[in-house]
Scaffold this motif. Structure first.
Motif, short mmCIF file in Angstrom:
data_model
loop_
_atom_site.label_atom_id
_atom_site.label_comp_id
_atom_site.label_asym_id
_atom_site.label_seq_id
_atom_site.Cartn_x
_atom_site.Cartn_y
_atom_site.Cartn_z
N LEU A 3 0.82 -1.22 0.00
CA LEU A 3 0.00 0.00 0.00
C LEU A 3 0.85 1.26 0.00
O LEU A 3 0.52 2.24 -0.68
N SER A 4 1.97 1.23 0.73
CA SER A 4 2.86 2.39 0.76
C SER A 4 3.46 2.67 -0.61
O SER A 4 3.79 3.81 -0.94
N ALA A 5 3.61 1.60 -1.42
CA ALA A 5 4.16 1.75 -2.78
C ALA A 5 3.08 2.00 -3.81
O ALA A 5 3.36 2.02 -5.02
N GLY A 6 1.83 2.16 -3.38
CA GLY A 6 0.74 2.39 -4.31
C GLY A 6 0.33 1.14 -5.07
O GLY A 6 -0.20 1.23 -6.19
N LEU A 7 0.54 -0.01 -4.48
CA LEU A 7 0.23 -1.28 -5.14
C LEU A 7 -0.89 -1.99 -4.39
O LEU A 7 -1.11 -1.74 -3.20
N PRO A 8 -1.58 -2.88 -5.06
CA PRO A 8 -1.51 -3.20 -6.49
C PRO A 8 -2.03 -2.05 -7.36
O PRO A 8 -2.75 -1.17 -6.88
N GLU A 9 -1.67 -2.09 -8.62
CA GLU A 9 -2.06 -1.00 -9.52
C GLU A 9 -3.56 -0.96 -9.76
O GLU A 9 -4.12 0.11 -9.99
N ASP A 10 -4.20 -2.10 -9.73
CA ASP A 10 -5.64 -2.16 -9.89
C ASP A 10 -6.32 -1.49 -8.69
O ASP A 10 -6.13 -1.90 -7.54
N ALA A 11 -7.12 -0.45 -8.95
CA ALA A 11 -7.71 0.34 -7.87
C ALA A 11 -8.62 -0.49 -6.98
O ALA A 11 -8.62 -0.34 -5.75
N ALA A 12 -9.41 -1.37 -7.58
CA ALA A 12 -10.33 -2.19 -6.79
C ALA A 12 -9.56 -3.13 -5.86
O ALA A 12 -9.91 -3.30 -4.69
N ALA A 13 -8.50 -3.75 -6.38
CA ALA A 13 -7.69 -4.65 -5.56
C ALA A 13 -6.99 -3.88 -4.46
O ALA A 13 -6.89 -4.35 -3.32
N ARG A 14 -6.50 -2.66 -4.80
CA ARG A 14 -5.82 -1.86 -3.78
C ARG A 14 -6.79 -1.44 -2.67
O ARG A 14 -6.45 -1.46 -1.49
N ARG A 15 -8.00 -1.11 -3.05
CA ARG A 15 -9.01 -0.74 -2.05
C ARG A 15 -9.34 -1.94 -1.15
O ARG A 15 -9.46 -1.80 0.07
N GLU A 16 -9.45 -3.11 -1.74
CA GLU A 16 -9.76 -4.30 -0.95
C GLU A 16 -8.60 -4.64 -0.01
O GLU A 16 -8.82 -5.03 1.14
N LEU A 17 -7.37 -4.49 -0.51
CA LEU A 17 -6.21 -4.76 0.33
C LEU A 17 -6.15 -3.76 1.49
O LEU A 17 -5.84 -4.13 2.62
N ARG A 18 -6.45 -2.49 1.20
CA ARG A 18 -6.44 -1.47 2.24
C ARG A 18 -7.48 -1.80 3.32
O ARG A 18 -7.21 -1.70 4.52
N GLU A 19 -8.66 -2.21 2.92
CA GLU A 19 -9.70 -2.58 3.88
C GLU A 19 -9.25 -3.76 4.73
O GLU A 19 -9.48 -3.79 5.94
N TRP A 20 -8.61 -4.72 4.10
CA TRP A 20 -8.12 -5.89 4.83
C TRP A 20 -7.09 -5.47 5.87
O TRP A 20 -7.13 -5.91 7.02
N TRP A 21 -6.15 -4.62 5.46
CA TRP A 21 -5.10 -4.18 6.38
C TRP A 21 -5.67 -3.36 7.52
O TRP A 21 -5.30 -3.55 8.69
N LEU A 22 -6.57 -2.44 7.23
CA LEU A 22 -7.18 -1.62 8.26
C LEU A 22 -7.93 -2.48 9.28
O LEU A 22 -7.91 -2.20 10.49
#
Length: 480
Positions: free
Chosen positions: A434-453
């Motif tokens: 997330l700090s590197a702005g990854l993954p490039e796919d916005a939907a996947a990045r949003r899902e990963l951010r939710e998981w981490w939070l």
């Protein structure tokens, strides 16, 4: 020692199959994967049926330079009590290095690594085993491990090392015949010689497992059928002694129940073949002894000559001259000087282990005397295992990232050694992406951010106030 019989490693993936298998006398479960307050129903049912359950620890690091962690020892003791186990088992290995003892970064291997077979390492191991024995409510048995690499300057064979360990501490031994085969292929060590040097009376039980060979290296995978050479070593062991228990390990690629039962049948046949050879050898030895020591004087011999009838000869076998004399026999010193010496020994061992582990997981120079090719093989194996275990403890990550997960994690692991457990590693990996702005796919990045939070705070987000400052701060920092 309690007779255990034939057993199998209990894993959640095969729990139902294990319950239905005929002829299962006992099971072994990974201690760290069992919560004492919430035992799996399958283990409870097995235990109530009279099936013995043994907790098998993997995280104590008894071969490490540090003294065993009291919290880990207490957790292992609790599992032994809850499962009503007759013993607990661990490994002769180190799993972490660095920290306060050596003033170097703390590193976790995430894997069992070999200790050097030196006097320093043996002294520390014996001290650590005694500490563990004092903290546990039941006897402890320790297992020989498989290794891809060898330490330079070793002073003992594996058999001699285990013999002295058992003699000095009274600890039981868990002999893994698959690991003896692994060390035969990878380190050129003779399994028969190791068995000949072992204190066979100290064996608590035996492990059998599968693996595979690639590019001249044997990988102890626990995910493949048991190889014929491993069964042959088991037969050789059973020819020498009747093992109290034999257990089949399987951790991955679980086959159909019928195939597992077939492997157990092969294990039983290997033990039976060794028992037949042992009985035949005992019969031959008895017949020879009767022939040599027949009563009555020998013509021409003087009365009272002990050698005339053979009565003066001892029936006790001569000690194996290859065995090292027990170091504990001469006694040991105590007091401040001995304590200071023990601390210096731990520091020397700690520095050596930290240098090796740093080369394996942090890319620092390979310590002098080690095989650089083998260090590379071990480093890649550690990174691959790390990726696999993180995918297990956090299965959402490979689901979110898809085929990008493995190359992304290996790239992350190459520059970031593990300093905590696998769950912390999963969170750190997600934060790194997330700090590197990854993954490039916005939907996947949003899902990963939710998981981490949801997992990075003290409680799941569903149980925290929506306006909590920490949550809001993280959202701002991670918004892209």
């Amino acid at each position: 020692m309690e007779r255990l019989g034939t057993g199998i490693g209990w894993r959640p993936e095969i729990a139902d199959a294990v319950e239905r298998m005929p002829g299962i006398d006992w099971v072994e479960t990974v201690a760290e994967n069992v919560c004492p307050g919430h035992l799996p129903e399958s283990l409870l049912r097995l235990r109530e049926r009279g099936v013995t359950v043994v907790p098998h620890g993997v995280s104590l690091g008894l071969g490490g330079a540090d003294r065993p962690d009291p919290g880990r020892l207490a957790a292992l003791a609790e599992r032994a009590q809850v499962l009503r186990s007759p013993l607990v088992t661990e490994h002769i290995a180190f799993v972490r290095a660095g920290g306060a003892l050596t003033a170097t970064p703390h590193l976790e291997a995430g894997h069992l690594l070999p200790v050097p077979r030196t006097r320093d390492a043996l002294d520390v191991l014996c001290q650590n085993v005694r500490i563990a024995q004092d903290a546990l409510p039941v006897p402890l048995a320790v297992e020989n491990i498989a290794a891809l690499l060898a330490w330079p300057g070793e002073e003992m064979t594996e058999g001699q090392f285990l013999y002295e360990l058992a003699d000095r501490t009274g600890v039981r031994l868990l002999i893994d015949v698959a690991n003896l085969h692994t060390n035969h292929v990878n380190r050129g060590e003779d399994p028969a010689k190791a068995l000949a040097e072992l204190p066979l009376e100290a064996i608590a039980y035996v492990h059998v497992a599968g693996g595979f060979e690639r590019d001249g290296v044997w990988h102890d995978s626990h995910a493949h059928p048991v190889a014929r050479p491993v069964l042959d070593i088991l037969t050789d062991l059973a020819r020498r002694v009747s093992p109290p228990g034999v257990l089949l390990e399987r951790d991955e690629n679980f086959p159909a129940p019928a195939e597992l039962e077939g492997e157990l049948a092969a294990v039983r046949r290997a033990v039976e073949a060794g028992a037949v050879q042992r009985v035949k050898a005992e019969v031959r030895a008895t017949a020879h002894a009767l022939a040599v020591h027949r009563p009555g004087p020998v013509p021409g011999a003087r009365a009272g000559d002990a050698d005339a009838t053979g009565a003066g000869e001892s029936s006790v076998p001569v000690s194996d001259p290859t065995r090292v004399r027990p170091a504990g026999a001469a006694g040991g010193s105590s007091g401040p000087e001995a304590a200071a010496g023990a601390d210096e020994t731990r520091e020397r061992l700690g520095l050596a282990q930290a240098a090796l582990l740093s080369a394996l997981v942090a890319g620092t120079p390979v310590p002098e005397g080690f095989d650089r090719v083998r260090i590379g093989v071990q480093a890649r194996a550690l990174a691959a295992k790390r990726a696999d275990v993180v995918a297990k403890v956090a299965p959402e990550l490979p689901e979110i990232l898809g085929p990008r997960y493995r190359p992304a994690f290996l790239g992350y692991a190459q520059a970031r050694p593990m300093t905590g457990g696998y769950r912390c590693d999963a969170l750190s990996f997600a934060e790194h992406l997330l700090s590197a702005g990854l993954p490039e796919d916005a939907a996947a990045r949003r899902e990963l951010r939710e998981w981490w939070l949801d997992r990075s705070g003290p409680k799941p987000r569903s149980r925290r106030p929506a306006h909590r400052l920490a949550r809001a701060t993280r959202r701002v920092l991670l918004r892209r």
